[in-house]
Design an enzyme around this catalytic site. Structure first.
Site, PDB file in Angstrom:
ATOM      1  N   LYS A  14      -1.476   6.493   7.732  1.00 26.01           N
ATOM      2  CA  LYS A  14      -0.361   6.077   8.892  1.00 26.01           C
ATOM      3  C   LYS A  14      -0.904   7.134  10.118  1.00 26.01           C
ATOM      4  O   LYS A  14      -0.774   8.372   9.957  1.00 26.01           O
ATOM      5  CB  LYS A  14       0.961   6.233   8.543  1.00 26.01           C
ATOM      6  CG  LYS A  14       1.630   5.408   7.301  1.00 26.01           C
ATOM      7  CD  LYS A  14       1.361   3.963   7.955  1.00 26.01           C
ATOM      8  CE  LYS A  14       2.729   3.354   8.558  1.00 26.01           C
ATOM      9  NZ  LYS A  14       3.899   2.966   7.851  1.00 26.01           N
ATOM     10  N   TYR A  56      -8.771  -9.806   5.510  1.00 26.25           N
ATOM     11  CA  TYR A  56      -9.394  -8.395   4.977  1.00 26.25           C
ATOM     12  C   TYR A  56      -9.185  -8.334   3.393  1.00 26.25           C
ATOM     13  O   TYR A  56     -10.051  -7.691   2.845  1.00 26.25           O
ATOM     14  CB  TYR A  56      -8.551  -7.635   5.307  1.00 26.25           C
ATOM     15  CG  TYR A  56      -6.865  -7.376   5.089  1.00 26.25           C
ATOM     16  CD1 TYR A  56      -6.257  -7.662   6.404  1.00 26.25           C
ATOM     17  CD2 TYR A  56      -6.317  -7.193   4.184  1.00 26.25           C
ATOM     18  CE1 TYR A  56      -4.758  -7.692   6.253  1.00 26.25           C
ATOM     19  CE2 TYR A  56      -4.916  -7.580   3.684  1.00 26.25           C
ATOM     20  CZ  TYR A  56      -4.152  -7.617   4.870  1.00 26.25           C
ATOM     21  OH  TYR A  56      -3.129  -7.765   4.712  1.00 26.25           O
ATOM     22  N   GLU A 100     -10.617   0.079   7.419  1.00 23.59           N
ATOM     23  CA  GLU A 100     -10.031  -1.038   8.290  1.00 23.59           C
ATOM     24  C   GLU A 100      -8.914  -0.653   8.914  1.00 23.59           C
ATOM     25  O   GLU A 100      -7.962   0.156   8.514  1.00 23.59           O
ATOM     26  CB  GLU A 100      -9.664  -2.025   7.220  1.00 23.59           C
ATOM     27  CG  GLU A 100     -10.970  -2.721   6.546  1.00 23.59           C
ATOM     28  CD  GLU A 100     -10.330  -3.595   5.252  1.00 23.59           C
ATOM     29  OE1 GLU A 100      -9.060  -4.256   5.174  1.00 23.59           O
ATOM     30  OE2 GLU A 100     -11.204  -3.900   4.332  1.00 23.59           O
ATOM     31  N   CYS A 150      14.584   7.907  48.777  1.00 21.82           N
ATOM     32  CA  CYS A 150      15.263   8.829  49.750  1.00 21.82           C
ATOM     33  C   CYS A 150      14.316   8.961  50.834  1.00 21.82           C
ATOM     34  O   CYS A 150      13.207   9.218  50.635  1.00 21.82           O
ATOM     35  CB  CYS A 150      15.500  10.028  49.122  1.00 21.82           C
ATOM     36  SG  CYS A 150      15.745  11.375  50.206  1.00 21.82           S
ATOM     37  N   GLU A 195      -3.712 -10.844   8.105  1.00 24.16           N
ATOM     38  CA  GLU A 195      -2.646 -10.449   8.948  1.00 24.16           C
ATOM     39  C   GLU A 195      -2.385 -11.099  10.193  1.00 24.16           C
ATOM     40  O   GLU A 195      -3.500 -11.106  10.941  1.00 24.16           O
ATOM     41  CB  GLU A 195      -2.734  -8.721   9.192  1.00 24.16           C
ATOM     42  CG  GLU A 195      -1.589  -8.060   9.701  1.00 24.16           C
ATOM     43  CD  GLU A 195      -0.565  -7.740   8.468  1.00 24.16           C
ATOM     44  OE1 GLU A 195      -0.976  -7.765   7.327  1.00 24.16           O
ATOM     45  OE2 GLU A 195       0.320  -7.025   8.853  1.00 24.16           O
ATOM     46  N   ARG A 253       4.203 -13.248   2.857  1.00 25.59           N
ATOM     47  CA  ARG A 253       4.314 -12.556   1.592  1.00 25.59           C
ATOM     48  C   ARG A 253       5.497 -12.712   0.828  1.00 25.59           C
ATOM     49  O   ARG A 253       5.703 -12.401  -0.551  1.00 25.59           O
ATOM     50  CB  ARG A 253       4.002 -10.943   1.957  1.00 25.59           C
ATOM     51  CG  ARG A 253       3.747 -10.212   0.359  1.00 25.59           C
ATOM     52  CD  ARG A 253       3.390  -8.802   0.842  1.00 25.59           C
ATOM     53  NE  ARG A 253       4.546  -8.305   1.721  1.00 25.59           N
ATOM     54  CZ  ARG A 253       4.378  -6.933   2.063  1.00 25.59           C
ATOM     55  NH1 ARG A 253       3.480  -6.238   1.809  1.00 25.59           N
ATOM     56  NH2 ARG A 253       5.175  -6.314   2.797  1.00 25.59           N
ATOM     57  N   CYS A 260      21.248   9.752  48.128  1.00 20.46           N
ATOM     58  CA  CYS A 260      20.129  10.767  47.391  1.00 20.46           C
ATOM     59  C   CYS A 260      21.187  12.014  46.754  1.00 20.46           C
ATOM     60  O   CYS A 260      21.813  12.601  47.629  1.00 20.46           O
ATOM     61  CB  CYS A 260      19.221  11.346  48.380  1.00 20.46           C
ATOM     62  SG  CYS A 260      18.283  12.593  47.520  1.00 20.46           S
ATOM     63  N   ASP A 279      -0.362  -3.995  12.608  1.00 21.07           N
ATOM     64  CA  ASP A 279       0.997  -4.098  12.444  1.00 21.07           C
ATOM     65  C   ASP A 279       1.595  -5.553  12.823  1.00 21.07           C
ATOM     66  O   ASP A 279       1.679  -6.131  13.751  1.00 21.07           O
ATOM     67  CB  ASP A 279       1.694  -3.185  13.398  1.00 21.07           C
ATOM     68  CG  ASP A 279       3.201  -2.682  12.788  1.00 21.07           C
ATOM     69  OD1 ASP A 279       3.474  -3.255  11.734  1.00 21.07           O
ATOM     70  OD2 ASP A 279       3.898  -2.403  13.404  1.00 21.07           O
ATOM     71  N   CYS A 300      20.097  15.348  48.893  1.00 23.40           N
ATOM     72  CA  CYS A 300      20.288  15.724  50.510  1.00 23.40           C
ATOM     73  C   CYS A 300      21.448  14.481  50.959  1.00 23.40           C
ATOM     74  O   CYS A 300      21.551  14.742  52.246  1.00 23.40           O
ATOM     75  CB  CYS A 300      19.129  15.486  50.942  1.00 23.40           C
ATOM     76  SG  CYS A 300      18.319  13.823  51.217  1.00 23.40           S
ATOM     77  N   LEU A 360       0.938  -1.145   0.090  1.00 21.87           N
ATOM     78  CA  LEU A 360      -0.173   0.024   0.070  1.00 21.87           C
ATOM     79  C   LEU A 360       0.942   1.247   0.006  1.00 21.87           C
ATOM     80  O   LEU A 360       1.871   1.265   0.655  1.00 21.87           O
ATOM     81  CB  LEU A 360      -0.665  -0.100   1.156  1.00 21.87           C
ATOM     82  CG  LEU A 360      -2.051  -0.932   1.181  1.00 21.87           C
ATOM     83  CD1 LEU A 360      -2.572  -0.955   3.016  1.00 21.87           C
ATOM     84  CD2 LEU A 360      -3.155  -0.760   0.501  1.00 21.87           C
ATOM     85  N   CYS A 401      14.167  16.005  52.619  1.00 24.74           N
ATOM     86  CA  CYS A 401      14.793  16.302  51.505  1.00 24.74           C
ATOM     87  C   CYS A 401      14.110  17.363  50.533  1.00 24.74           C
ATOM     88  O   CYS A 401      13.080  17.450  50.230  1.00 24.74           O
ATOM     89  CB  CYS A 401      14.723  14.913  50.745  1.00 24.74           C
ATOM     90  SG  CYS A 401      15.498  15.174  49.129  1.00 24.74           S
ATOM     91  N   LYS A 443      -5.363  -0.929  10.129  1.00 26.29           N
ATOM     92  CA  LYS A 443      -4.026  -1.447   9.591  1.00 26.29           C
ATOM     93  C   LYS A 443      -3.256  -2.113  10.649  1.00 26.29           C
ATOM     94  O   LYS A 443      -2.705  -1.293  11.379  1.00 26.29           O
ATOM     95  CB  LYS A 443      -3.229  -0.257   8.973  1.00 26.29           C
ATOM     96  CG  LYS A 443      -1.863  -0.717   8.072  1.00 26.29           C
ATOM     97  CD  LYS A 443      -1.307   0.131   7.285  1.00 26.29           C
ATOM     98  CE  LYS A 443       0.060   0.162   6.669  1.00 26.29           C
ATOM     99  NZ  LYS A 443       0.888  -1.080   7.131  1.00 26.29           N
TER     100      LYS A 443
HETATM  101  S1  IVH Z   1      -4.553  -4.234   2.044  1.00 25.33           S
HETATM  102  C1  IVH Z   1      -3.758  -4.596  -2.118  1.00 25.33           C
HETATM  103  N1  IVH Z   1      -5.394  -4.144   4.622  1.00 25.33           N
HETATM  104  O1  IVH Z   1      -0.282  -3.460   5.453  1.00 25.33           O
HETATM  105  C2  IVH Z   1      -3.972  -4.702  -0.419  1.00 25.33           C
HETATM  106  N2  IVH Z   1      -3.268  -4.377   4.371  1.00 25.33           N
HETATM  107  O2  IVH Z   1       1.355  -1.505   4.324  1.00 25.33           O
HETATM  108  C3  IVH Z   1      -3.030  -4.538   0.304  1.00 25.33           C
HETATM  109  N3  IVH Z   1      -2.198  -4.512   6.580  1.00 25.33           N
HETATM  110  O3  IVH Z   1       1.267  -5.540   3.310  1.00 25.33           O
HETATM  111  C4  IVH Z   1      -3.111  -4.731   1.520  1.00 25.33           C
HETATM  112  N4  IVH Z   1      -3.956  -4.528   7.835  1.00 25.33           N
HETATM  113  O4  IVH Z   1       0.637  -6.383   5.609  1.00 25.33           O
HETATM  114  C5  IVH Z   1      -4.398  -4.542   3.960  1.00 25.33           C
HETATM  115  N5  IVH Z   1      -6.572  -4.270   6.620  1.00 25.33           N
HETATM  116  C6  IVH Z   1      -5.711  -4.092   5.834  1.00 25.33           C
HETATM  117  C7  IVH Z   1      -4.338  -4.358   6.528  1.00 25.33           C
HETATM  118  C8  IVH Z   1      -3.027  -4.581   5.628  1.00 25.33           C
HETATM  119  C9  IVH Z   1      -2.498  -4.605   7.591  1.00 25.33           C
HETATM  120  C10 IVH Z   1      -0.597  -4.592   6.146  1.00 25.33           C
HETATM  121  C11 IVH Z   1      -0.354  -5.778   4.966  1.00 25.33           C
HETATM  122  C12 IVH Z   1       0.366  -5.052   4.077  1.00 25.33           C
HETATM  123  C13 IVH Z   1       0.648  -3.458   4.659  1.00 25.33           C
HETATM  124  C14 IVH Z   1       0.988  -2.659   3.784  1.00 25.33           C
END
Ligand code: IVH
Length: 672
Positions: free
Chosen positions: A318, A229, A112, A430, A177, A135, A412, A116, A415, A81, A435, A114
């Site tokens: 982000k 997703y 949605e 302390c 994920e 991936r 300390c 991590d 003091c 993305l 103090c 994102k």
């Molecule tokens: S969509 C074409 N949806 O974020 C679709 N990615 O920075 C591309 N990720 O590689 C991914 N939550 O590992 C999508 N709800 C979500 C996600 C998601 C986490 C991760 C995913 C992707 C990375 C992209």
């Protein structure tokens, strides 16, 4: 450096960090620092398109898979993305794709979280899970089927109900994920702590490491979970065309789908959600580093194609960074108002989420030893929400041998009293009640924003008045003499008046603030409110029994015990008497009843307000029944703007949203 050389250098750096992140699961810079490098390369390549080569990191995703796993070629490219970092960039994305669409095309979206974690691809044949892959580089990944099979959340067999017409397509590849839930991660580290094993740095790398174990039994010990997703490829019927319906479809087939997904009819809705997400991100049970915005109409999204490895039909927004690496320059010793001696990191200044961080807590000396943090180390610093920035740990790979060990103090530093470590505790204290540093901290807290909130009374003033002997205990604040103050260096009439007026005004503060200011362990504003709501006055609280306190909703046994212990101390009794003499409020006033002046209204706050912090303004609005969101949209009722208001002000003006200042807010609340 020529653009050519610059690009070459950036690519080398990025490739190295990709390798650290994707192959070794051990990054040496934060995600935000990586993003910055990546954005820089993107910019340079955009300006010099002739220098773009197929092997540039912008043209592929991830790094090469490890040799130890079987390699699998994905049935379709597994895309990544592109990122937007604020609302403006979101609108710019919409504009860009708008040029590729017939004029006046209306788009709706799915938002949605994102997550991590680690991207996984799940292949099902006739409803049966038969291949799970990472991936990898987007074309070829690693076969981690055995490891994925250990995961509870993963459906191994999809429901094939002969009674209904509903059956999964004979061939289906789902993307999701895998991640480590935050509470489970804390638990794991807690366990390792007890067993004396080194702690894991963060959930993301721990999840990735667990899934790429060669021994699936090891993976099985980890409580990893999954959210799905996307459907990448399929054969047969049934897969809906709208992303929103696809998510429901995935749920129906038995895949775990986040409950935090949302449908948005327009971009204003997306922008608003982005604001709400930033505020609530630290309450979510898994780590999110942004939101993903997808065009709901998937065939249309697909038709837009992609740029490099990023589809045009979706974008990640982000969140501001919460973690960065920087250098630990030194460790200062802090003495708190309860006498706790705590190490405080002095850092090379680093910007995290829009704030320059120069200090961070190191918690205690045990923690320093356990994490093996040394002066001169590159350290990973986290700043999340309202939490004080703290050091996650050192990046040991980049040590050069010049780093120095950190030793706990034996006395300390303020003091000279020998430190005391209560048995079974990690903290050192302390224990000198006189103090001077402890008194400075107590006064600071007493006059501070969360307590009596006295204007024109900062830390420096507190330290000076204590040093000059004008304040020997906290309550002396209310008995300062004008003449004594005027004799201090730098204290002219005006300054003295301001200080005394501020002190005088604070006498009108409600009892909750007075109780908070007393500095009883576990009794902050919220608990003070609960105690006073239940018992009505500080005197009633002082005479309450342990049982009585424990019965109050929201008061636990630890807090109840701390309250009892505090009121039993002779120094506390003396403080109470002096504060009473100063005529502070000890009882709840009736007028504090709930106001609903802002019911149904939505506010956005921007800039610096003269008299309150943003979080205070938020509480104020909410206590009057209003809502506060993060970004301006047509649904915003008022923009509350202070000094140095930025793009939100422009947006409000553009949309014709009324802009008010702090004074008007107070007036509005009063007028109802
Ligand atoms: S969509 C074409 N949806 O974020 C679709 N990615 O920075 C591309 N990720 O590689 C991914 N939550 O590992 C999508 N709800 C979500 C996600 C998601 C986490 C991760 C995913 C992707 C990375 C992209």
């Amino acid at each position: 450096m020529s653009p050519d050389e610059q690009i070459k250098k950036l690519r080398e750096q990025i490739n190295y960090h990709l390798y650290r992140y994707h192959v070794l699961d051990s990054p040496v810079i934060s995600d935000a620092q990586y993003d910055a490098l990546y954005q820089e390369l993107l910019k340079l390549e955009a300006a010099n398109p002739e220098l773009v080569t197929p092997d540039s990191p912008t043209q592929r995703a991830g790094a090469e898979p490890l040799d130890a796993f079987e390699k699998v070629t994905h049935p379709a490219p597994v895309l990544s993305l592109s990122n937007a970092f604020d609302v403006e960039e979101l609108y710019a994305w919409r504009k860009r794709i708008g040029r590729l669409l017939p004029e006046d095309t209306k788009l709706d979206y799915v938002v949605e979280p994102k997550i991590d974690g680690l991207s996984v691809l799940l292949t099902y044949r006739d409803g049966h899970f038969n291949l799970g892959a990472t991936r990898g580089n987007g074309t070829v990944g690693e076969d981690i089927t055995a490891n994925l099979l250990t995961m509870y959340a993963l459906p191994k067999q999809l429901p094939v109900d002969p009674a209904s017409s509903f059956a999964p397509p004979p061939y289906l590849v789902v993307r999701g994920e895998a991640f480590f839930p935050l509470d489970k991660f804390e638990e794991l580290n807690q366990k390792r702590l007890v067993e004396g094993e080194p702690l894991y740095m963060n959930p993301r790398n721990t999840a990735a490491g667990s899934l790429r174990q060669l021994d699936p039994k090891k993976t099985a010990e980890r409580p990893l979970t999954l959210y799905c997703y996307d459907i990448i490829v399929w054969e047969g019927e049934g897969v809906p065309e709208k992303q929103w319906d696809r998510l429901s479809y995935l749920r129906e087939l038995g895949f775990p789908v986040s409950a935090d997904v949302a449908y948005c009819p327009d971009l204003e809705c997306v922008a608003e959600l982005y604001g709400t997400w930033i505020e609530k991100r630290n309450e979510i049970k898994y780590e999110v580093d942004g939101i993903v915005i997808k065009i709901n109409d998937q065939p249309l999204a697909q038709s837009l194609g992609f740029v490099g490895k990023d589809p045009r039909g979706a974008i990640a927004m982000k969140f501001p960074a919460q973690e960065m690496t920087t250098k630990l320059l030194d460790v200062a010793v802090n003495v708190g108002r309860t006498g706790i001696i705590a190490p405080n990191a002095i850092l090379e200044p680093v910007e995290i989420g829009g704030v320059v961080v120069k200090n961070a807590t190191l918690h205690n000396y045990d923690e320093i030893e356990r994490k093996d943090i040394r002066i001169g180390d590159t350290v990973l610093v986290k700043r999340a929400g309202d939490v004080i920035p703290y050091i996650i740990g050192p990046v040991t790979d980049v040590r050069d041998g010049s780093e120095k060990a950190i030793n706990p103090p034996t006395h300390c530093p303020f003091c000279g009293t020998e430190v005391f470590r209560p048995p079974g505790e990690v903290a050192i204290y302390c224990v000198n009640a006189a103090c001077p540093e402890q008194l400075v901290r107590r006064v600071e807290y007493f006059v501070g924003r969360s307590a009596m909130d006295i204007d024109n009374f900062g830390s420096q003033t507190a330290a000076l008045l204590i040093e000059e002997g004008l304040i020997k205990e906290v309550a002396d604040i209310y008995f300062l003499q004008r003449q004594d103050l005027l004799e201090l260096e730098g204290f002219q009439e005006k300054k003295v008046d301001n200080l005394l007026n501020g002190i005088d005004a604070s006498k009108a503060q409600p009892a909750t603030r007075v109780l908070t200011a007393m500095g009883i362990r576990f009794v902050g504003g919220v608990v003070a409110g609960l105690l006073l709501d239940a018992l009505g006055s500080i005197d009633r609280i002082a005479s309450a029994s342990l049982e009585e306190l424990e019965e109050i909703e929201g008061i636990g046994p630890e807090t109840a015990a701390a309250v009892i212990a505090w009121f039993q101390q002779p120094t506390s009794q003396k403080l109470l008497e002096k504060l009473r003499l100063a005529r502070l409020n000890f009882a709840v006033e009736d007028q504090e009843s709930q106001s609903v002046a802002f019911e149904g209204m939505t506010f956005v706050i921007t800039g610096t307000l003269p008299g309150m912090t943003r979080s205070e303004a938020k509480s104020f609005i909410e206590s009057h029944g209003g809502k506060v969101t993060g970004s301006v949209s047509r649904r915003t009722s008022y923009l509350l703007a202070g000094e140095a208001a930025g793009s939100k002000l422009d947006k409000a003006n553009e949309l014709g949203i009324p802009v008010i200042d702090e004074a008007s807010l107070l007036q509005l609340a009063e007028e109802g």
